[in-house]
Design an enzyme around this catalytic site. Structure first.
Site, mmCIF file in Angstrom:
data_model
loop_
_atom_site.group_PDB
_atom_site.id
_atom_site.type_symbol
_atom_site.label_atom_id
_atom_site.label_comp_id
_atom_site.label_asym_id
_atom_site.label_seq_id
_atom_site.Cartn_x
_atom_site.Cartn_y
_atom_site.Cartn_z
ATOM 1 C CD GLU A 121 18.527 -2.757 -7.095
ATOM 2 O OE1 GLU A 121 17.604 -2.522 -7.561
ATOM 3 O OE2 GLU A 121 19.185 -3.867 -7.622
ATOM 4 N N GLY A 260 15.173 4.145 -14.757
ATOM 5 C CA GLY A 260 13.977 4.033 -15.425
ATOM 6 C C GLY A 260 12.912 4.033 -14.131
ATOM 7 C CB ALA A 261 11.020 1.850 -13.107
ATOM 8 C CG MET A 262 13.706 1.017 -6.922
ATOM 9 S SD MET A 262 15.188 -0.179 -7.273
ATOM 10 C CE MET A 262 14.955 -1.367 -6.178
ATOM 11 C CD GLU A 263 14.014 -4.085 -8.448
ATOM 12 O OE1 GLU A 263 14.039 -3.076 -9.239
ATOM 13 O OE2 GLU A 263 14.934 -4.801 -8.027
ATOM 14 C CG ASN A 264 11.368 0.868 -4.104
ATOM 15 O OD1 ASN A 264 12.401 0.735 -3.721
ATOM 16 N ND2 ASN A 264 10.826 1.765 -4.945
ATOM 17 C CD GLU A 297 11.337 -1.666 -12.488
ATOM 18 O OE1 GLU A 297 11.753 -2.292 -11.393
ATOM 19 O OE2 GLU A 297 11.921 -1.189 -13.438
ATOM 20 C CG HIS A 300 12.724 -6.597 -10.451
ATOM 21 N ND1 HIS A 300 13.693 -7.544 -10.677
ATOM 22 C CD2 HIS A 300 12.874 -5.570 -11.173
ATOM 23 C CE1 HIS A 300 14.551 -7.269 -11.280
ATOM 24 N NE2 HIS A 300 14.374 -6.127 -11.782
ATOM 25 C CD GLU A 319 17.803 -5.781 -12.324
ATOM 26 O OE1 GLU A 319 16.971 -5.697 -13.145
ATOM 27 O OE2 GLU A 319 17.512 -5.206 -11.170
HETATM 28 N N1 B3K Z 1 16.583 -2.585 -9.766
HETATM 29 C C1 B3K Z 1 16.517 -0.957 -10.522
HETATM 30 C C2 B3K Z 1 17.579 -0.288 -10.872
HETATM 31 C C3 B3K Z 1 18.566 -0.040 -9.539
HETATM 32 C C4 B3K Z 1 19.767 0.719 -10.119
HETATM 33 C C5 B3K Z 1 20.552 1.092 -8.971
HETATM 34 N N2 B3K Z 1 21.543 2.064 -9.398
HETATM 35 C C6 B3K Z 1 15.614 -1.041 -11.691
HETATM 36 C C7 B3K Z 1 15.381 -2.188 -12.380
HETATM 37 O O1 B3K Z 1 16.397 -2.905 -13.050
HETATM 38 O O2 B3K Z 1 14.307 -2.666 -12.442
HETATM 39 ZN ZN ZN Z 2 15.484 -4.812 -13.097
#
Ligand code: B3K
Ligand code: ZN
Length: 866
Positions: A121, A260-264, A297, A300, A319
């Site tokens: 992302e 901080g983190a990513m919700e894959n 996360e 999400h 978000e």
């Molecule tokens: N969705 C990600 C953030 C991605 C940032 C890309 N530059 C984390 C979050 O908002 O949960």
């Molecule tokens: Zn988020």
């Protein structure tokens, strides 16, 4: 010279001409040449479309096949691959090679401390393979990961369906994700880890495996994150009826991460800073932050993953809503008042500044050059405030029905903010047409409130005007639908009933026009109005409170937030007064306020954490936002004077109350409150050194609880106390092998209240712990300086600004995303005095003239210099 980066516009959105509904990916992992084979089922959606256009950046194309035949009818232009093929459906195989080792942008596939990991992302998937890299192309994924057996864990989204060994010391794993997803949710991780395993039984009785992967040796810091995850899973079931949907949920903590983190889907990747904690190494604030990000996360999975964004302009759809959900999660688990104070501080300190600066944009932006520049406090935090206003206008039950309808309509789809608002208004029957302007209009509304008390008729009138200052992106503004929550207190601080002509009035007033007068009957004497209770709308407020009214609110308001807010107003009022007055007599806090503070610190019932928040003066940036030209030096002097006054007036209270706290290193809310309280006491005590105080400070530096140690060190550093250097050295010696703790040490060094701090920071660039390629290190040292060391960041020799610009010039090459985030303190330069304006402009000019200025910085610098 290469072409200037181009903007994209929301108004130009078109559905995709071709889609990919299923993709099989094979990764043969090697540090410098990883081979990626992508086999996709392509389908033409637009009969009139000729070519299939895919995105790809920094990819080495090896071969293309269509339906198992070598295919050569393609062209490549800029960052696009163009397939000229007539069939409406076909199988497309693309083989590419990439270089994770050289990828310092931390976007796409890269190596983080030896482990392979991905960040896609917003538009990072195009650095992995050619693909229509847009969130409305939804596909099922099957991913085969092949690597040396020295890389034991091979992870991707979904459920593992096969694994085994291969020749040449290699092994593999195959993962299948049954849920269609956009490519930005793709993830791959491969490396050596320690794993904490657990499980969770969902409300419908399914068992979900939970796995938390951390660097070898870090298991003793992983239990809080796991506990937080289980709390989040339960909360989402209880509050929204939302269950987790796969058989396994994995979280991986990595050291090199841009945010901080990513919700894959099913495989969250976290900055290790947002996962690892134990009492010795993490503060209570870290614990809270971890819980909230783990929750964010996790939430999400529904708000973002099951229902995603049609295009990136809709980012706040996921978000804003998910921040609102994580804020509510934290408030339900902890103190609602404290959480609200924290959220409003972010709004007032950072979001209002963004909205009044050169990057002002609505929560749904209309024009974007680099999407990564729009992961902003506006899209996230103001976005959450907009959701909160919908919650306020609809009420809890209608809001829940709106959420249910949203999922019933849109599960499995990529949708827009308008779709969300429609679900909310359809479910509740409440008209949100005017409210929708909050999505399209930037800027902070200013509410001017006037009161009039009619003693003869015992009537109270409140007139509210909404004003909309122009912003950098937009001159003309519309009136908004503003939920304006109020309370009225009598002179004893008791709550008055709100009524007009015998009918009760809701405490949330609906302001829709430019001006409205609200009338309240049966008010026996002039009341104290509590306005914008709980910050019911993200606005600034002008009302001529006198001190007595504000003191009445601090003492009696029902909401902890409003008490804090009234005290902040009182502080700001007197700070401004002191700055504007020539007379030195006027430049001090009045006796009544000191008495009020004494009453607060000694209050037996008030939550100790709330007391410590109440006693904090507003931040430099919050005060600065009150001025058209920021009086940098005066703000610093007045704040120092007031703090010294408080520390002298309350010294005896602070010492004796400090000694009464006994938190025993526990993690209970009570103990957390006690530690916050102690931290506040020693912050003030450090300003008036005596032998007794020095002993307290020294003892707290030697504590085995990180909250205590950090509070003591911060107090020493900010007070420029003679113990600071020695205590920092002691800390360094103790923690030199703990990366995350050493980041705290870097930040403390950056906050040193000493004239040589810029030189000191430059020397720390050579410290073995520092690494310019790691965003945590860079931010700990340089962003802490820019944000918390206002005096030296704004030094009139320009050395602070230059330090930051020098760093940005280096980061522009290494990690443009990080550079672009770190430029923020230079953005609002037009609000500085002319001397400082010139100094910042010089640095912005340097940046603008850079060859190969990244699109990220280009967009910011161009806007700043406009
Ligand atoms: N969705 C990600 C953030 C991605 C940032 C890309 N530059 C984390 C979050 O908002 O949960
Ligand atoms: Zn988020």
């Amino acid at each position: 010279m290469s072409a200037l980066p181009q903007a994209k516009y929301l108004k130009d959105y078109q559905p995709a001409d071709f889609t990919i509904e299923d993709i099989k990916l094979t990764f043969e992992l090697e540090p410098t040449h990883t081979r990626v084979t992508a086999i996709s089922k392509v389908k033409r959606c637009n009969k009139a479309a000729l070519d299939f256009i895919l995105d790809g950046v920094e990819l080495n194309l090896i071969e293309i096949e269509i339906d198992n035949q070598l295919f050569t009818e393609f062209s490549q232009k800029d960052e696009l691959l163009i397939i000229h093929h007539d069939a409406d459906e076909y199988e497309l195989k693309i083989i590419t090679e990439i270089n994770p080792l050289e990828n310092t942008s931390l976007e796409g596939l890269y190596l983080s401390g030896g482990a392979y990991c991905t960040q896609c992302e917003a538009e990072g998937f195009r650095k992995i393979t050619f693909f229509p890299d847009r969130p409305d192309v939804l596909a099922t994924y099957e991913v085969k990961v092949i690597a040396d057996q020295t890389v034991p864990y091979l992870l991707s989204n979904g459920n593992k369906i096969a694994s085994g060994t291969l020749e040449n010391g290699k092994h593999f794993a195959v993962w299948q994700d049954p849920y269609k997803k956009p490519c930005y949710l793709f993830a791959l991780v491969a490396g050596q880890f320690d794993v904490l395993t657990d499980s969770y039984v969902t409300s419908s009785g399914r068992e979900v495996k939970l796995e938390l992967f951390v660097d070898i040796g870090n298991l003793n810091k992983s239990s809080h994150a796991m506990a937080s995850l289980k709390k989040a899973m339960q909360w989402d079931e209880e509050v929204y009826g939302l269950e987790y949907d796969l058989d396994i949920y994995m979280i991986v903590a990595v050291d090199f991460f841009n945010m901080g983190a990513m919700e894959n889907k099913g495989l969250n990747i976290f900055n290790s800073k947002c996962v690892l904690a134990n009492q010795e190494t993490a503060t209570d604030k870290d614990y809270h932050m971890i819980e909230s990000i783990i929750g964010h996360e996790y939430f999400h999975n529904w708000t973002g993953n099951r229902v995603t964004c049609r295009d990136w302009f809709q980012l706040s759809l996921k978000e804003g809503l998910t921040v609102f959900r994580d804020q509510e999660f934290s408030s339900d688990l902890g103190s609602r008042g404290i959480n609200r104070v924290a959220a409003v501080k972010v709004m007032r300190t950072h979001q209002f500044a963004e909205d009044s600066g050169p990057m002002a944009h609505p929560i749904r932006p209309e024009k974007v050059i680099e999407m990564n520049n729009f992961y902003t406090v506006t899209v996230y935090d103001k976005g959450a405030e907009v959701i909160r206003m919908i919650h306020t206008l609809l009420g809890k039950d209608n809001f829940r029905q709106g959420i249910d309808l949203y999922f019933a309509r849109h599960d499995g789809q990529a949708v827009t903010c308008d779709d969300f608002v429609s679900a909310m208004s359809d479910a509740s029957g409440i008209n949100l047409e005017q409210f929708k302007h909050w999505y399209s209009q930037s800027g902070t509304p200013n509410l001017v409130v006037k009161e009039e008390y009619d003693s003869l008729n015992q009537r109270y009138h409140l007139t509210i005007n909404q004003n909309h200052p122009a912003t950098a992106d937009e001159q003309e503004k519309l009136n908004l639908h503003i939920p304006f929550a109020i309370e009225l207190l009598d002179e004893n601080g008791d709550l008055l009933a709100l009524q007009h002509q015998g009918k009760p009035i809701s405490s949330v007033l609906n302001l829709t026009g430019a001006s409205h007068t609200f009338i309240f009957d049966s008010i026996k004497s002039a009341p104290t109005p509590v306005l914008l209770v709980d910050f019911s709308a993200p606005c600034t407020l002008d009302f001529q409170y006198n001190d007595q009214q504000l003191i009445n609110i601090v003492r009696h308001a029902t909401s902890d937030f409003s008490r804090w807010d009234a005290l902040q107003s009182l502080f700001i009022k007197h700070i401004k007064h002191a700055i504007n007055s020539e007379d030195t007599q006027e430049q001090s806090l009045p006796y009544e306020i000191l008495q009020l503070l004494k009453w607060i610190v000694n209050h037996p019932q008030l939550d100790k954490q709330l007391i410590s928040e109440l006693l904090k003066l507003p931040s430099f940036d919050t005060i600065a936002s009150q001025f058209t030209v920021i009086p940098v030096d005066q703000i610093i002097t007045v704040v120092q004077t007031f703090e010294l006054q408080i520390s002298i007036a309350l010294q005896a209270d602070f010492i004796s109350l400090y000694r009464q706290q006994n938190d025993g290193g526990q993690l209970t809310a009570l103990a957390v409150g006690q530690r916050a309280f102690k931290g506040m006491c020693i912050y003030y005590l450090a300003k008036t050194a005596t032998d007794e105080i020095d002993k307290i400070l020294q003892a707290q530096c030697d504590s085995d609880n990180m909250t205590d140690v950090l509070a003591a060190l911060t107090a020493l550093v900010l007070a420029n106390h003679s113990l600071a250097t020695a205590m920092l050295a002691q800390f360094e010696l103790k923690w030199q092998r703990d990366t995350l703790v050493m980041d705290k040490w870097l930040a403390l060094n950056a906050m040193l209240n000493a004239p040589n701090v810029v030189e000191h920071i430059k020397q720390l660039y050579q410290h073995p712990h520092f690494d310019i390629a790691n965003p945590n290190r860079v931010r700990a040292l340089v962003s802490s300086f820019a944000q918390f060391n206002s005096q030296y960041f704004h030094a009139v020799d320009g050395s602070g600004y230059q330090l930051l610009a020098d760093l940005l010039i280096q980061l522009n090459k290494i990690n443009p995303q990080n550079a672009s985030r770190m430029i923020t303190p230079l953005m609002s330069w037009k609000k500085l005095d002319t001397t400082r304006q010139k100094l910042v402009k010089k640095q912005l000019d340097r940046l603008q003239q850079l060859e190969n200025l990244s699109p990220d910085l280009f967009e910011k610098v161009t806007n700043a210099l406009k």
